[in-house]
Design an enzyme around this catalytic site. Structure first.
Site, PDB file in Angstrom:
ATOM      1  N   ASP A   1       0.823  -1.208   0.000  1.00  0.00           N
ATOM      2  CA  ASP A   1       0.000   0.000   0.000  1.00  0.00           C
ATOM      3  C   ASP A   1       0.863   1.267   0.000  1.00  0.00           C
ATOM      4  O   ASP A   1       2.009   1.237   0.426  1.00  0.00           O
ATOM      5  CB  ASP A   1      -0.904  -0.034   1.244  1.00  0.00           C
ATOM      6  CG  ASP A   1      -2.079   0.915   1.137  1.00  0.00           C
ATOM      7  OD1 ASP A   1      -2.323   1.457   0.044  1.00  0.00           O
ATOM      8  OD2 ASP A   1      -2.755   1.133   2.165  1.00  0.00           O
TER       9      ASP A   1
ATOM     10  N   LEU B   1      12.063 -19.865  -4.844  1.00  0.00           N
ATOM     11  CA  LEU B   1      10.970 -19.061  -4.303  1.00  0.00           C
ATOM     12  C   LEU B   1       9.721 -19.112  -5.184  1.00  0.00           C
ATOM     13  O   LEU B   1       9.810 -18.949  -6.400  1.00  0.00           O
ATOM     14  CB  LEU B   1      11.450 -17.593  -4.194  1.00  0.00           C
ATOM     15  CG  LEU B   1      10.383 -16.551  -3.835  1.00  0.00           C
ATOM     16  CD1 LEU B   1       9.975 -16.681  -2.367  1.00  0.00           C
ATOM     17  CD2 LEU B   1      10.885 -15.128  -4.105  1.00  0.00           C
TER      18      LEU B   1
ATOM     19  N   HIS C   1       3.036   3.795  -8.859  1.00  0.00           N
ATOM     20  CA  HIS C   1       2.877   2.369  -9.183  1.00  0.00           C
ATOM     21  C   HIS C   1       4.130   1.828  -9.862  1.00  0.00           C
ATOM     22  O   HIS C   1       4.536   0.694  -9.628  1.00  0.00           O
ATOM     23  CB  HIS C   1       1.652   2.168 -10.085  1.00  0.00           C
ATOM     24  CG  HIS C   1       0.363   2.553  -9.415  1.00  0.00           C
ATOM     25  ND1 HIS C   1       0.058   2.174  -8.125  1.00  0.00           N
ATOM     26  CD2 HIS C   1      -0.705   3.285  -9.845  1.00  0.00           C
ATOM     27  CE1 HIS C   1      -1.130   2.665  -7.794  1.00  0.00           C
ATOM     28  NE2 HIS C   1      -1.612   3.343  -8.822  1.00  0.00           N
TER      29      HIS C   1
HETATM   30  C1  V07 Z   1       1.456  -3.738  -9.635  1.00  0.00           C
HETATM   31  C2  V07 Z   1       3.255  -2.458  -8.446  1.00  0.00           C
HETATM   32  C3  V07 Z   1       3.441  -2.884  -7.023  1.00  0.00           C
HETATM   33  C4  V07 Z   1       2.642  -2.063  -6.049  1.00  0.00           C
HETATM   34  C5  V07 Z   1       1.181  -2.364  -6.047  1.00  0.00           C
HETATM   35  C6  V07 Z   1       0.324  -1.814  -7.149  1.00  0.00           C
HETATM   36  C7  V07 Z   1       0.982  -1.590  -8.469  1.00  0.00           C
HETATM   37  C8  V07 Z   1       3.852  -6.205 -10.146  1.00  0.00           C
HETATM   38  C9  V07 Z   1       2.773  -6.766 -10.784  1.00  0.00           C
HETATM   39  C10 V07 Z   1       2.689  -8.067 -11.401  1.00  0.00           C
HETATM   40  C11 V07 Z   1       1.521  -8.808 -11.314  1.00  0.00           C
HETATM   41  C12 V07 Z   1       1.423 -10.062 -11.877  1.00  0.00           C
HETATM   42  C13 V07 Z   1       2.496 -10.575 -12.513  1.00  0.00           C
HETATM   43  C14 V07 Z   1       3.667  -9.865 -12.617  1.00  0.00           C
HETATM   44  C15 V07 Z   1       3.759  -8.611 -12.066  1.00  0.00           C
HETATM   45  C16 V07 Z   1       1.756  -5.832 -10.659  1.00  0.00           C
HETATM   46  C17 V07 Z   1      -0.292  -4.866 -10.837  1.00  0.00           C
HETATM   47  C18 V07 Z   1       0.155  -3.786 -10.113  1.00  0.00           C
HETATM   48  C19 V07 Z   1      -1.682  -4.919 -11.338  1.00  0.00           C
HETATM   49  F1  V07 Z   1       2.411 -11.807 -13.053  1.00  0.00           F
HETATM   50  N1  V07 Z   1       3.545  -5.028  -9.653  1.00  0.00           N
HETATM   51  N2  V07 Z   1       2.251  -4.779  -9.954  1.00  0.00           N
HETATM   52  N3  V07 Z   1       0.502  -5.892 -11.104  1.00  0.00           N
HETATM   53  N4  V07 Z   1       1.892  -2.647  -8.903  1.00  0.00           N
END
Ligand code: V07
Length: 253
Positions: free
Chosen positions: A30, A141, A47
């Protein structure tokens, strides 16, 4: 297990400390929007920085021997954000794997997803499925992204599934146990988290792993996710090590 001190008297103390590394860490990442706002930057920059933190924390978790790292990337409630922001969030899995796949392979990390991924835009789904496929033979992991995930929906789906098994005479109502419910959840292949970390000061679980967190230690840290450094992560693990874990009055230590 680490064996640095195998032949010395220090062994038991040092090894005991290392044994307290949690097997499964879950994180609510968050504060990305807030981080950006406080710097007069657009939310999507927050983000993007949050994604950089995902990479760093994954590498550290892998090197420490944590077995499961579950990250709350997108909740079923996040669809109500502005379209532009949602679109950007949905581009992040692809952006992340474009730059991070070689390191994931080097570190033997296996990517998995929990949540309703069928509802994601096609490009997002393809990026995610591609990463799952590329890393499926890795044995290190387990990096589990909760994407379009909501715990109440997960539990409702499990209930529907169990009810159907009863109607089909595959299961008796009286035989429904906690184990059976656990095996109907998205997390059926994973142990429950030992430690939940939420960044950015809010002290809520916000529809994340409600069933699975029944006995987990909770740690709320003030810093925003983009500011969550190796030092902060090690501090969190240290707090975890200091706490006694009690199961219903029974102290397992
Ligand atoms: C997102 C970055 C981290 C902070 C939280 C919100 C924004 C990595 C992924 C991701 C998800 C699935 C995957 C590979 C990477 C991601 C979303 C948002 C929607 F297989 N960060 N991140 N996906 N944020």
């Amino acid at each position: 297990m680490f064996n640095f001190f195998k032949n010395s008297k220090k062994a038991s103390i040092e090894e005991k400390n290392l044994i307290k590394i949690p097997k499964h860490v879950a994180i609510i990442m968050d504060g990305n929007g807030r981080w950006a706002k406080s710097r007069n930057l657009p939310r999507i920059k927050g983000h993007y920085e949050g994604m950089q933190t995902v990479k760093k924390i994954t590498k550290i978790a892998s090197s420490l021997g944590i077995e499961y790292l579950t990250l709350y990337a997108f909740s079923t409630e996040n669809w109500s954000r502005p379209t532009r922001e949602v679109n950007y969030l949905m581009s992040l899995p692809e952006k992340m794997f474009d730059s991070f796949m070689p390191e994931l392979m080097e570190n033997n990390v296996k990517v998995q997803v929990i949540g309703d991924i069928d509802k994601l835009p096609i490009n997002t789904k393809m990026a995610v499925n591609n990463a799952i496929k590329k890393t499926e033979n890795n044995t290190g992991l387990k990096l589990i992204f909760a994407l379009n995930y909501g715990s109440k929906k997960e539990i409702v789906d499990a209930i529907k599934n169990i009810a159907q098994d009863c109607i089909d005479n595959k299961l008796l109502v009286d035989s429904i146990t906690e184990e059976i419910v656990s095996k109907k959840l998205y997390t059926k292949d994973y142990p429950d988290p030992d430690l939940l970390i939420r960044t950015s000061g809010e002290q809520r679980v916000s529809n994340f792993l409600l069933w699975q967190l029944a006995y987990s230690e909770f740690l709320f840290v003030d810093c925003a996710w983009p500011d969550f450094t190796e030092k902060e992560f090690r501090k969190a693990l240290f707090y975890y090590q200091m706490r006694d874990r009690r199961y219903g009055g029974l102290n397992e230590n």
